[in-house]
Design a protein around this motif. Sequence first.
Motif, short mmCIF file in Angstrom:
data_model
loop_
_atom_site.label_atom_id
_atom_site.label_comp_id
_atom_site.label_asym_id
_atom_site.label_seq_id
_atom_site.Cartn_x
_atom_site.Cartn_y
_atom_site.Cartn_z
N ALA A 1 0.87 -1.28 -0.01
CA ALA A 1 -0.28 0.13 -0.32
C ALA A 1 1.06 0.86 -0.27
N SER A 2 0.05 2.45 0.39
CA SER A 2 1.06 3.46 -0.17
C SER A 2 1.92 3.21 1.59
N THR A 3 2.96 4.19 0.20
CA THR A 3 4.29 4.08 1.76
C THR A 3 4.00 5.07 3.11
N ALA A 4 3.11 6.03 2.85
CA ALA A 4 2.87 7.06 3.61
C ALA A 4 2.24 6.50 4.24
N LYS A 5 1.24 6.00 4.41
CA LYS A 5 -0.05 5.44 4.89
C LYS A 5 0.24 4.54 5.79
N LEU A 6 1.57 3.44 5.54
CA LEU A 6 1.94 2.62 6.49
C LEU A 6 3.10 3.22 7.20
N ARG A 7 3.76 4.09 7.09
CA ARG A 7 4.95 4.43 8.20
C ARG A 7 3.83 5.27 9.24
N ARG A 8 2.92 6.24 8.68
CA ARG A 8 1.58 6.69 10.08
C ARG A 8 0.89 5.53 11.07
N VAL A 9 0.87 4.58 10.21
CA VAL A 9 0.33 3.58 10.74
C VAL A 9 0.94 2.45 11.79
N ALA A 10 2.63 2.50 11.27
CA ALA A 10 3.20 1.95 12.26
C ALA A 10 3.97 2.48 13.27
N LYS A 11 3.78 3.97 12.76
CA LYS A 11 4.64 4.84 14.53
C LYS A 11 2.80 4.48 15.46
N LEU A 12 1.44 4.20 15.00
CA LEU A 12 0.69 4.02 16.13
C LEU A 12 0.65 3.12 16.40
N ILE A 13 1.39 2.22 15.92
CA ILE A 13 0.87 0.37 16.28
C ILE A 13 1.94 0.35 17.74
N SER A 14 1.71 0.34 19.04
CA SER A 14 2.64 -0.58 20.02
C SER A 14 4.09 -0.78 19.86
N PRO A 15 4.99 -1.09 20.80
CA PRO A 15 5.41 -2.26 20.73
C PRO A 15 4.44 -3.74 20.89
N ARG A 16 4.04 -3.63 21.64
CA ARG A 16 2.92 -4.95 21.86
C ARG A 16 2.71 -5.44 20.76
N GLY A 17 2.22 -4.77 19.70
CA GLY A 17 2.10 -5.12 18.03
C GLY A 17 2.83 -4.93 16.99
N GLY A 18 4.13 -4.88 17.93
CA GLY A 18 5.31 -5.58 17.13
C GLY A 18 6.08 -4.67 16.47
N TYR A 19 5.65 -3.26 16.44
CA TYR A 19 5.70 -1.84 15.74
C TYR A 19 6.39 -0.65 16.33
N ALA A 20 7.62 -0.26 17.00
CA ALA A 20 8.46 0.53 17.15
C ALA A 20 9.45 0.54 17.38
N ALA A 21 10.29 1.61 17.87
CA ALA A 21 11.56 1.56 17.34
C ALA A 21 12.32 0.43 17.68
N GLY A 22 13.19 -0.26 16.91
CA GLY A 22 13.63 -2.33 17.21
C GLY A 22 13.13 -3.12 17.11
N PHE A 23 11.46 -3.04 16.54
CA PHE A 23 10.44 -3.95 15.53
C PHE A 23 10.67 -4.16 14.80
N LEU A 24 10.57 -2.34 14.47
CA LEU A 24 10.06 -2.38 13.12
C LEU A 24 10.73 -3.44 10.93
N PRO A 25 9.76 -4.01 10.82
CA PRO A 25 10.76 -4.40 9.71
C PRO A 25 11.89 -3.81 8.93
N ALA A 26 12.86 -4.32 8.73
CA ALA A 26 14.55 -3.73 8.15
C ALA A 26 13.68 -2.37 6.99
N THR A 27 12.93 -2.89 5.99
CA THR A 27 12.94 -1.94 5.46
C THR A 27 12.46 -0.59 5.86
N GLU A 28 11.74 -0.96 7.45
CA GLU A 28 10.83 0.42 7.55
C GLU A 28 11.45 1.36 8.77
N LYS A 29 12.56 0.47 8.86
CA LYS A 29 13.34 1.05 10.22
C LYS A 29 13.90 2.48 9.69
#
Length: 413
Positions: free
Chosen positions: A382-410
């Motif tokens: 999907a849209s990279t910009a939207k995906l970045r915004r969503v990734a910032k909103l997902i907590s560490p418990r969901g797996g997306y946070a500093a240190g827990f992002l896919p390598a392409t998005e870190k």
Amino acid sequence: MTLWSDLSTGQRIKSMRGKDTTQARLAEMTGLALITVQKAEQDRALTLPTLLAISNALDTQPGVLLGHQEPEQQLHKADRAMMRALSRAVHDTAAGILPHTDEEPPTCEELHAAVTGCWELYWAGRYDAAGAMVGPLLSSAAARLHAQPVGVQAEAAGLLSDAYRIAAYTANLLGARDLAYAAIGHAHVVAERASDDLRVALVGSGRAWVYLRDARLPEALALAEKAANDIEPRFSTATPVQLTVYGSHVNFAAVVASRMGNEVRAADFLSQSNATGARMGEEVRAHGTLFGPVSAVTQAVGINVALGQTGKALTLIKSIHDVGPLTEAAQNRYAMDKAMALADAKLWDDSLDTLEKTLRAAPDWARHQALPRVIADKVGAASTAKLRRVAKLISPRGGYAAGFLPATEKTAL
């Protein structure tokens, strides 16, 4: 994706400390020198006494900091403290350890109001608040049951069973599976003393949910089906309460069957669910659950998604115009199921729009959920910009946070 075991001990300490607790504050909490905390996080020195002091201050186990076990779904420090207090309350009351006080325990009427308040917090998605409230409630309910004369203990026993069930649900949702098993087991024992078939069935369904999250699917389905069959009412004479409990049971049985890929069983349970909802005509809350025609159709969306029947799920979504009668948690879960259906249909941007809206509207609820991460992984095209915004909103418990992002998005974040 970086795994917890891939981090150094110092990185794990820093992650568990979180942004709200500085190194200086951790030093105060542990009684250690600031330089000792700094060295620990820099992996320069970590003695056993230091490890024990830090793990105790962070309300976690030494094995978590050493990477031998995963943290409980990346709980915040306040969540971990709440879970520790809840665990003590569950185990102490089951062992007969009651509050030392000369005061009369709360009346059954007061306890009923407290149980209702706990359920309201739970279904609003405020699991931390519900867990914090149910700990003291367990002690009070146990004290009331102990104070009741023999022969008039049923009501108090039912209320204590309700409190154990809330504790089990909270623990199960937050990943404390052992505590969930213990609490639901105690709920069953006390529900039997209450001589209330509906409560016994509700506890059975609760145990089935623990089984489901522990991947014990055949056992979950057998227990869920038995719980529903045990309380199946006559539609012509059933009360709204009986229909509510029964409807929620068959709906859950459909959920379990869908997770097993059993399309025939799931369809049968869904048929019963829809019939019950139609008979009721409106949503009704009873015994810590809610059911009605809106619940039946919104939960059918998730069931069809699990079965891979994307077309049916999208057709149902088009028929749903008002989810206001649902609890906040149920509305949020429906939004996740909708986002997943859209993702399966490769409607990437629509899926992310739905996901982002829910994450922004219910951040406290979302941080206890794993599904947002699953959806974000699925909509990688999907849209990279939207995906970045969503990734910032997902907590560490969901797996997306500093240190827990896919390598392409870190680096992007």
